[in-house]
Design a protein around this motif. Structure first.
Motif, PDB file in Angstrom:
ATOM      1  N   PRO A  29       0.833  -1.209   0.000  1.00 59.78           N
ATOM      2  CA  PRO A  29       0.000   0.000   0.000  1.00 59.78           C
ATOM      3  C   PRO A  29       0.868   1.260   0.000  1.00 59.78           C
ATOM      4  O   PRO A  29       1.925   1.304   0.644  1.00 59.78           O
ATOM      5  CB  PRO A  29      -0.797  -0.125   1.306  1.00 59.78           C
ATOM      6  N   THR A  30       0.416   2.267  -0.726  1.00 64.60           N
ATOM      7  CA  THR A  30       1.140   3.540  -0.769  1.00 64.60           C
ATOM      8  C   THR A  30       0.352   4.672  -0.118  1.00 64.60           C
ATOM      9  O   THR A  30       0.878   5.752   0.092  1.00 64.60           O
ATOM     10  CB  THR A  30       1.452   3.923  -2.232  1.00 64.60           C
ATOM     11  N   LYS A  31      -0.908   4.421   0.178  1.00 61.50           N
ATOM     12  CA  LYS A  31      -1.754   5.395   0.880  1.00 61.50           C
ATOM     13  C   LYS A  31      -2.749   4.620   1.737  1.00 61.50           C
ATOM     14  O   LYS A  31      -3.021   3.441   1.476  1.00 61.50           O
ATOM     15  CB  LYS A  31      -2.477   6.308  -0.115  1.00 61.50           C
ATOM     16  N   PRO A  32      -3.291   5.236   2.795  1.00 62.72           N
ATOM     17  CA  PRO A  32      -4.188   4.514   3.701  1.00 62.72           C
ATOM     18  C   PRO A  32      -5.358   3.831   3.000  1.00 62.72           C
ATOM     19  O   PRO A  32      -5.772   2.738   3.392  1.00 62.72           O
ATOM     20  CB  PRO A  32      -4.667   5.607   4.655  1.00 62.72           C
TER      21      PRO A  32
ATOM     22  N   TRP B  71      -7.218   1.542  12.951  1.00 61.28           N
ATOM     23  CA  TRP B  71      -5.809   1.907  12.890  1.00 61.28           C
ATOM     24  C   TRP B  71      -5.678   3.425  12.832  1.00 61.28           C
ATOM     25  O   TRP B  71      -6.235   4.084  11.938  1.00 61.28           O
ATOM     26  CB  TRP B  71      -5.154   1.270  11.671  1.00 61.28           C
ATOM     27  N   GLU B  72      -4.924   3.978  13.795  1.00 59.10           N
ATOM     28  CA  GLU B  72      -4.760   5.427  13.903  1.00 59.10           C
ATOM     29  C   GLU B  72      -3.531   5.854  13.104  1.00 59.10           C
ATOM     30  O   GLU B  72      -2.398   5.581  13.497  1.00 59.10           O
ATOM     31  CB  GLU B  72      -4.611   5.828  15.369  1.00 59.10           C
ATOM     32  N   LEU B  73      -3.760   6.546  11.995  1.00 59.73           N
ATOM     33  CA  LEU B  73      -2.670   6.967  11.114  1.00 59.73           C
ATOM     34  C   LEU B  73      -2.577   8.492  11.091  1.00 59.73           C
ATOM     35  O   LEU B  73      -3.578   9.196  11.230  1.00 59.73           O
ATOM     36  CB  LEU B  73      -2.897   6.435   9.699  1.00 59.73           C
ATOM     37  N   LYS B  74      -1.354   8.974  10.898  1.00 56.47           N
ATOM     38  CA  LYS B  74      -1.143  10.420  10.899  1.00 56.47           C
ATOM     39  C   LYS B  74       0.039  10.759  10.014  1.00 56.47           C
ATOM     40  O   LYS B  74       1.092  10.124  10.067  1.00 56.47           O
ATOM     41  CB  LYS B  74      -0.872  10.909  12.330  1.00 56.47           C
ATOM     42  N   LYS B  75      -0.146  11.775   9.169  1.00 54.23           N
ATOM     43  CA  LYS B  75       0.919  12.285   8.317  1.00 54.23           C
ATOM     44  C   LYS B  75       0.845  13.800   8.364  1.00 54.23           C
ATOM     45  O   LYS B  75      -0.076  14.405   7.820  1.00 54.23           O
ATOM     46  CB  LYS B  75       0.750  11.791   6.877  1.00 54.23           C
ATOM     47  N   GLY B  76       1.819  14.415   9.045  1.00 52.88           N
ATOM     48  CA  GLY B  76       1.750  15.858   9.238  1.00 52.88           C
ATOM     49  C   GLY B  76       0.527  16.210  10.052  1.00 52.88           C
ATOM     50  O   GLY B  76       0.314  15.681  11.144  1.00 52.88           O
ATOM     51  N   LYS B  77      -0.326  17.071   9.510  1.00 52.21           N
ATOM     52  CA  LYS B  77      -1.556  17.450  10.198  1.00 52.21           C
ATOM     53  C   LYS B  77      -2.744  16.580   9.801  1.00 52.21           C
ATOM     54  O   LYS B  77      -3.839  16.746  10.326  1.00 52.21           O
ATOM     55  CB  LYS B  77      -1.877  18.923   9.913  1.00 52.21           C
ATOM     56  N   GLN B  78      -2.513  15.661   8.872  1.00 51.18           N
ATOM     57  CA  GLN B  78      -3.589  14.770   8.442  1.00 51.18           C
ATOM     58  C   GLN B  78      -3.704  13.588   9.397  1.00 51.18           C
ATOM     59  O   GLN B  78      -2.733  12.903   9.676  1.00 51.18           O
ATOM     60  CB  GLN B  78      -3.320  14.235   7.032  1.00 51.18           C
TER      61      GLN B  78
END
Length: 300
Positions: A181-184, A206-213
């Motif tokens: 996978p390359t994105k959630p 599943w808790e995912l975070k990228k920067g402010k996203q």
């Protein structure tokens, strides 16, 4: 305050709590008539009725409720301090009950207690490993361990670990069968190994975070477990992707058995914290445990 006034207030608090002169007298070890005389004398000195008496019940008046609400907690604090001072002459002793997640129990609690307990033979520790949010007061635990952002604000919390980073991993065999996978959103096309939360029965998102996203992803797959070790084993055997503490998977990543994916989306959570009720008297044994577990970065 005279000793007489102190004892009279203790007598009033006992009656107000028990809602009975008979039960309060038994608890205080005095006669019912003597207790009734003490309360009447206190009311006379204060010039206000504190208790409403009927043939069947005893209950505080409005003035009595106010007195009990404001005074009783201070007596509890005094008793707690007297107990704490008395304990200074004694060796740290007693049983401490702790609830923690399985991973925290294995990686944080046990390594510390393995070194601590031989030095304090009178301290006994009971650890319950459970992946759920526990009301430690209702369940009669002395302490709990959870990630920092999961600790209720009405608790005293002490950090006992560095931040905990999570990772999404799959076996090299599994990832050889389909694109990583390359994105959630790509997780919907993968077999994912789920965690069942024991607190409410839901599957963990599943808790995912990228920067402010930030995004919580509901995943699907053939397998659901309520223990991270089982999830790790299933991932190693190629049954899908797993969301786990990175430290748990790190040795397998180093050996090439597991491959991390979506690394830029995997967050670090505030480290594990030991927590306990703010009004709880901290015994000497508890103080020893707290000091032993305290993370070096938070040492006063």
């Amino acid at each position: 305050m005279s000793m007489e006034s102190y004892n009279d207030l203790l007598a009033f608090i006992a009656v107000a709590r028990e809602r009975s002169f008979t039960r309060a007298a038994a608890r205080l070890g005095v006669s019912q008539s003597a207790l009734s005389h003490t309360i009447r004398a206190l009311e006379a000195r204060m010039g206000v009725r504190l208790l409403t008496r009927t043939t069947r019940s005893v209950s505080p008046t409005e003035a009595g409720e106010r007195l009990m609400h404001n005074v009783a907690p201070r007596f509890e604090e005094i008793e707690a301090e007297l107990t704490a001072v008395a304990e200074l002459r004694d060796e740290a002793a007693g049983t401490i009950r702790i609830t923690a997640s399985e991973y925290a129990a294995e990686t944080v609690l046990w390594p510390t207690f393995a070194k601590l307990l031989p030095r304090y033979p009178q301290i006994k520790v009971e650890i319950t490993a459970e992946h759920r949010y526990t009301d430690i007061v209702a369940q009669r635990y002395d302490m709990g361990v959870r990630l920092g952002d999961e600790v209720a604000r009405d608790m005293t919390a002490v950090r006992i670990s560095p931040d905990v980073r999570f990772a999404i991993v799959g076996s090299s065999v599994y990832l050889a069968k389909r694109p990583a996978p390359t994105k959630p959103q790509d997780l919907a096309d993968h077999e994912c190994i789920n965690l069942r939360l024991m607190s409410n029965g839901d599957l963990y998102a599943w808790e995912l975070k990228k920067g402010k996203q930030k995004i919580n992803v509901r995943v699907d797959g053939q397998l659901v477990f309520n223990r991270p070790r089982q999830i790790l084993q299933a991932a190693l055997e190629g049954f899908g992707l797993a969301y786990l503490p990175q430290e748990m998977a790190q040795a397998h990543i180093a050996r090439g058995q597991l491959v991390p994916v979506l690394q830029e989306w995997c967050p670090a959570f505030p480290g594990y914290h030991l927590y306990y009720a703010k009004r709880l008297h901290v015994s000497r044994a508890m103080s020893v445990v707290i000091d032993a577990l305290r993370h070096p970065a938070t040492t006063p």
